[in-house]
Design a protein around this motif. Sequence first.
Motif, PDB file in Angstrom:
ATOM      1  N   SER A 324       0.834  -1.200   0.000  1.00  0.00           N
ATOM      2  CA  SER A 324       0.000   0.000   0.000  1.00  0.00           C
ATOM      3  C   SER A 324       0.870   1.251   0.000  1.00  0.00           C
ATOM      4  O   SER A 324       1.833   1.355   0.756  1.00  0.00           O
ATOM      5  CB  SER A 324      -0.905   0.022   1.230  1.00  0.00           C
ATOM      6  N   CYS A 325       0.509   2.209  -0.849  1.00  0.00           N
ATOM      7  CA  CYS A 325       1.142   3.523  -0.856  1.00  0.00           C
ATOM      8  C   CYS A 325       0.112   4.628  -0.643  1.00  0.00           C
ATOM      9  O   CYS A 325       0.359   5.797  -0.969  1.00  0.00           O
ATOM     10  CB  CYS A 325       1.899   3.751  -2.168  1.00  0.00           C
ATOM     11  N   THR A 326      -1.040   4.276  -0.075  1.00  0.00           N
ATOM     12  CA  THR A 326      -2.092   5.243   0.220  1.00  0.00           C
ATOM     13  C   THR A 326      -2.431   5.127   1.698  1.00  0.00           C
ATOM     14  O   THR A 326      -2.858   4.066   2.165  1.00  0.00           O
ATOM     15  CB  THR A 326      -3.339   4.978  -0.638  1.00  0.00           C
ATOM     16  N   PHE A 327      -2.236   6.237   2.429  1.00  0.00           N
ATOM     17  CA  PHE A 327      -2.349   6.186   3.885  1.00  0.00           C
ATOM     18  C   PHE A 327      -3.280   7.275   4.399  1.00  0.00           C
ATOM     19  O   PHE A 327      -3.107   8.465   4.095  1.00  0.00           O
ATOM     20  CB  PHE A 327      -0.967   6.346   4.532  1.00  0.00           C
ATOM     21  N   ILE A 328      -4.266   6.870   5.159  1.00  0.00           N
ATOM     22  CA  ILE A 328      -5.154   7.767   5.897  1.00  0.00           C
ATOM     23  C   ILE A 328      -4.796   7.548   7.360  1.00  0.00           C
ATOM     24  O   ILE A 328      -5.150   6.520   7.953  1.00  0.00           O
ATOM     25  CB  ILE A 328      -6.624   7.440   5.602  1.00  0.00           C
ATOM     26  N   GLU A 329      -4.063   8.482   7.955  1.00  0.00           N
ATOM     27  CA  GLU A 329      -3.431   8.194   9.242  1.00  0.00           C
ATOM     28  C   GLU A 329      -3.364   9.430  10.144  1.00  0.00           C
ATOM     29  O   GLU A 329      -3.251  10.566   9.671  1.00  0.00           O
ATOM     30  CB  GLU A 329      -2.015   7.654   9.021  1.00  0.00           C
ATOM     31  N   THR A 363      -4.603   1.986   3.212  1.00  0.00           N
ATOM     32  CA  THR A 363      -4.308   1.738   4.620  1.00  0.00           C
ATOM     33  C   THR A 363      -4.939   2.837   5.464  1.00  0.00           C
ATOM     34  O   THR A 363      -4.670   4.024   5.257  1.00  0.00           O
ATOM     35  CB  THR A 363      -2.790   1.706   4.866  1.00  0.00           C
ATOM     36  N   VAL A 364      -5.792   2.445   6.399  1.00  0.00           N
ATOM     37  CA  VAL A 364      -6.445   3.371   7.324  1.00  0.00           C
ATOM     38  C   VAL A 364      -5.926   3.024   8.719  1.00  0.00           C
ATOM     39  O   VAL A 364      -6.286   1.985   9.275  1.00  0.00           O
ATOM     40  CB  VAL A 364      -7.980   3.225   7.259  1.00  0.00           C
ATOM     41  N   ARG A 365      -5.082   3.879   9.273  1.00  0.00           N
ATOM     42  CA  ARG A 365      -4.413   3.482  10.514  1.00  0.00           C
ATOM     43  C   ARG A 365      -4.243   4.665  11.475  1.00  0.00           C
ATOM     44  O   ARG A 365      -4.089   5.810  11.079  1.00  0.00           O
ATOM     45  CB  ARG A 365      -3.043   2.881  10.213  1.00  0.00           C
ATOM     46  N   ASP A 366      -4.277   4.336  12.746  1.00  0.00           N
ATOM     47  CA  ASP A 366      -3.942   5.282  13.817  1.00  0.00           C
ATOM     48  C   ASP A 366      -4.783   6.551  13.772  1.00  0.00           C
ATOM     49  O   ASP A 366      -4.283   7.645  14.048  1.00  0.00           O
ATOM     50  CB  ASP A 366      -2.447   5.637  13.770  1.00  0.00           C
ATOM     51  N   ASN A 367      -6.052   6.438  13.428  1.00  0.00           N
ATOM     52  CA  ASN A 367      -6.965   7.572  13.463  1.00  0.00           C
ATOM     53  C   ASN A 367      -7.822   7.522  14.725  1.00  0.00           C
ATOM     54  O   ASN A 367      -8.078   6.449  15.269  1.00  0.00           O
ATOM     55  CB  ASN A 367      -7.879   7.564  12.237  1.00  0.00           C
ATOM     56  N   VAL A 413      -7.196  -1.907   7.785  1.00  0.00           N
ATOM     57  CA  VAL A 413      -7.744  -0.988   8.788  1.00  0.00           C
ATOM     58  C   VAL A 413      -7.127  -1.385  10.119  1.00  0.00           C
ATOM     59  O   VAL A 413      -7.482  -2.427  10.686  1.00  0.00           O
ATOM     60  CB  VAL A 413      -9.283  -1.079   8.829  1.00  0.00           C
ATOM     61  N   ALA A 414      -6.189  -0.584  10.608  1.00  0.00           N
ATOM     62  CA  ALA A 414      -5.360  -1.029  11.726  1.00  0.00           C
ATOM     63  C   ALA A 414      -5.155   0.069  12.769  1.00  0.00           C
ATOM     64  O   ALA A 414      -4.933   1.241  12.424  1.00  0.00           O
ATOM     65  CB  ALA A 414      -3.992  -1.493  11.213  1.00  0.00           C
ATOM     66  N   GLY A 446      -5.922  -4.711  15.387  1.00  0.00           N
ATOM     67  CA  GLY A 446      -5.436  -3.735  16.359  1.00  0.00           C
ATOM     68  C   GLY A 446      -6.363  -2.567  16.627  1.00  0.00           C
ATOM     69  O   GLY A 446      -5.987  -1.625  17.330  1.00  0.00           O
ATOM     70  N   ASN A 447      -7.573  -2.584  16.104  1.00  0.00           N
ATOM     71  CA  ASN A 447      -8.508  -1.499  16.365  1.00  0.00           C
ATOM     72  C   ASN A 447      -9.096  -1.662  17.770  1.00  0.00           C
ATOM     73  O   ASN A 447      -9.297  -2.772  18.242  1.00  0.00           O
ATOM     74  CB  ASN A 447      -9.615  -1.498  15.320  1.00  0.00           C
ATOM     75  N   ARG A 448      -9.420  -0.530  18.414  1.00  0.00           N
ATOM     76  CA  ARG A 448      -9.834  -0.608  19.815  1.00  0.00           C
ATOM     77  C   ARG A 448     -10.857   0.485  20.132  1.00  0.00           C
ATOM     78  O   ARG A 448     -11.039   1.436  19.359  1.00  0.00           O
ATOM     79  CB  ARG A 448      -8.634  -0.440  20.736  1.00  0.00           C
ATOM     80  N   VAL A 449     -11.482   0.336  21.275  1.00  0.00           N
ATOM     81  CA  VAL A 449     -12.426   1.325  21.790  1.00  0.00           C
ATOM     82  C   VAL A 449     -11.721   2.164  22.838  1.00  0.00           C
ATOM     83  O   VAL A 449     -11.066   1.631  23.747  1.00  0.00           O
ATOM     84  CB  VAL A 449     -13.672   0.643  22.376  1.00  0.00           C
ATOM     85  N   ILE A 450     -11.815   3.475  22.720  1.00  0.00           N
ATOM     86  CA  ILE A 450     -11.195   4.375  23.687  1.00  0.00           C
ATOM     87  C   ILE A 450     -11.821   4.156  25.065  1.00  0.00           C
ATOM     88  O   ILE A 450     -13.042   4.135  25.212  1.00  0.00           O
ATOM     89  CB  ILE A 450     -11.371   5.838  23.249  1.00  0.00           C
ATOM     90  N   GLY A 451     -10.983   3.962  26.062  1.00  0.00           N
ATOM     91  CA  GLY A 451     -11.468   3.725  27.412  1.00  0.00           C
ATOM     92  C   GLY A 451     -11.793   2.280  27.706  1.00  0.00           C
ATOM     93  O   GLY A 451     -12.275   1.960  28.793  1.00  0.00           O
TER      94      GLY A 451
END
Length: 535
Positions: A324-329, A363-367, A413-414, A446-451
């Motif tokens: 992947s060379c496309t990043f939404i981060e 790649t959708v990461r660390d948002n 989606v990470a 690696g996706n998570r819920v805040i709190g």
Amino acid sequence: MRPARPVKIARRGASGRQGRPRILLALLGATALAVAGITPTAAGAASTHRHNHARTLLVCNGSTTPCPREAGAAAYRTVQAAVDAARRGDWVLVWPGVYHEKATDSAGVLITTPGIHLRGLDRNGVVIDGSDGTAAHPCPADPALQDRTGRSGIVVSKADDVSVENLTVCNYLSGADGEGYGGGNEIWWNGGDGSGTIGLHGYHGAYLTATSGYGSADASASMAQYGIFASNATGPAVVAHTYASNMGDSDYYVGACRNVCGVVLTDAHGQNSALGFSGTNSGGYVIRNSEFDHNRTGIAPNSLNNDDAPPPQDGSCVNAPQASCTFIEHNFIHDNNNPNAPVSGLAPVIGVGVEISGGHGDTVRDNRIERQGSWGVVLHDFPDSETPPPGSDCQGGVQQPGLCLFLAYGNVVADNAFSHVGWFGNPTNADVANESATAPRNCFTGNRVIGGGALTSDPAAIQSGAVDGTPCGAGAGVGDSGLLFGELVCAAGFGTCPVPGAAYPQRTGLDLAPIRPQQTMPQPCRDVPENAFCR
């Protein structure tokens, strides 16, 4: 342009706080200029730096702030006149004022000379206004003061390495028929709209505001369509420290560059539009450290069988198609649930943070994704039934009777963090969702819920290896091609909702975000050859 209207089945149709914009004219005065590091001095309208041959062409019309006495008579009165006189490497420096630029029927300011630099001395004080209003009240809301010619604002046409910085563009509207083809792009790097080829190489934008004080609740009406727009263009390119709002289509748009777009969008803020970001048939870009809020949808990479040829949306690397060379981060994406944002044509899905429609390799990461009523991130195939123009022939899709099916696959989606997502409460509304089962799978990890707490997903347990989890790049996933697809149709409000009991917010009026001052360039005279406006 006809960017994605995710989950639409037919060709797109013609394309609470409403009030007079509040641009602080006080910022136009000499005091504000002095704070910005600008001291009026004497020189001609075009000055040559002693170390090179670049010139500075000065623009001042005295509409809000008097021109410096020595430079006033020699300065160009319009931005277009200075642009026409500029050569490669020259600077066009604009004194604070409201400039009602209407150089051609299609462009307020048309730039065709490569390598020039257009810069305002104050982001909030230099206003390029497409309306028929006054300098005292720029970017007006009054329908009687709008120009519906179908004109775009600043248009860089097939000119490489042009920079546009530190100014505001507003109220350039699409034509009276509402079609996005007829203008409405506030700032546009255009490498050959509809050509299917790349015709512009390299561009730069910084400290820009693209907005409109006027809008309409009628989806077929004339309105501002796109804020900051790049099509048929490739990098290297950076667009930084920008704001866009009140667009019938999208605040930001990058299209018709498949996987070679080569632009970094950073410190962007897109709000109160149909889409915060739309990327039709594009890839090879980065969206980072930005904020998208109070749109219908936040960020939407998408494939369409349209004039932004060639499809599909391809996030892979040119020389390494498996990567992947496309990043939404590293973005803050929140509250994109606005049914009263301007919309031109068919409405996009409401309540989504990130929607990948028929795209692959992204790649959708660390948002951080919060308060999205429908889905935080949703991925799905897209059946496009529009009649394609010449040059677009379902490339990258699957031709089926009456439509081109674009498949969503190989996206990652990470490590995203979610909070208060899915509260519309319809079946499948969740933190993350995946409709497509195409190989290689869309991968969630690696996706998570805040709190703390359990991540919600459709299908359930989406991060499990038995569903759509790791290993990424493996075979087909599971997806939910039944109920989830139906809910997407309902959330877009297109046709009859196929899911009994599904409920999504409906339009009750029109919201326009107020036009507030934005951070201006700290040192607008930096790197500019010696001139009358600053030394």
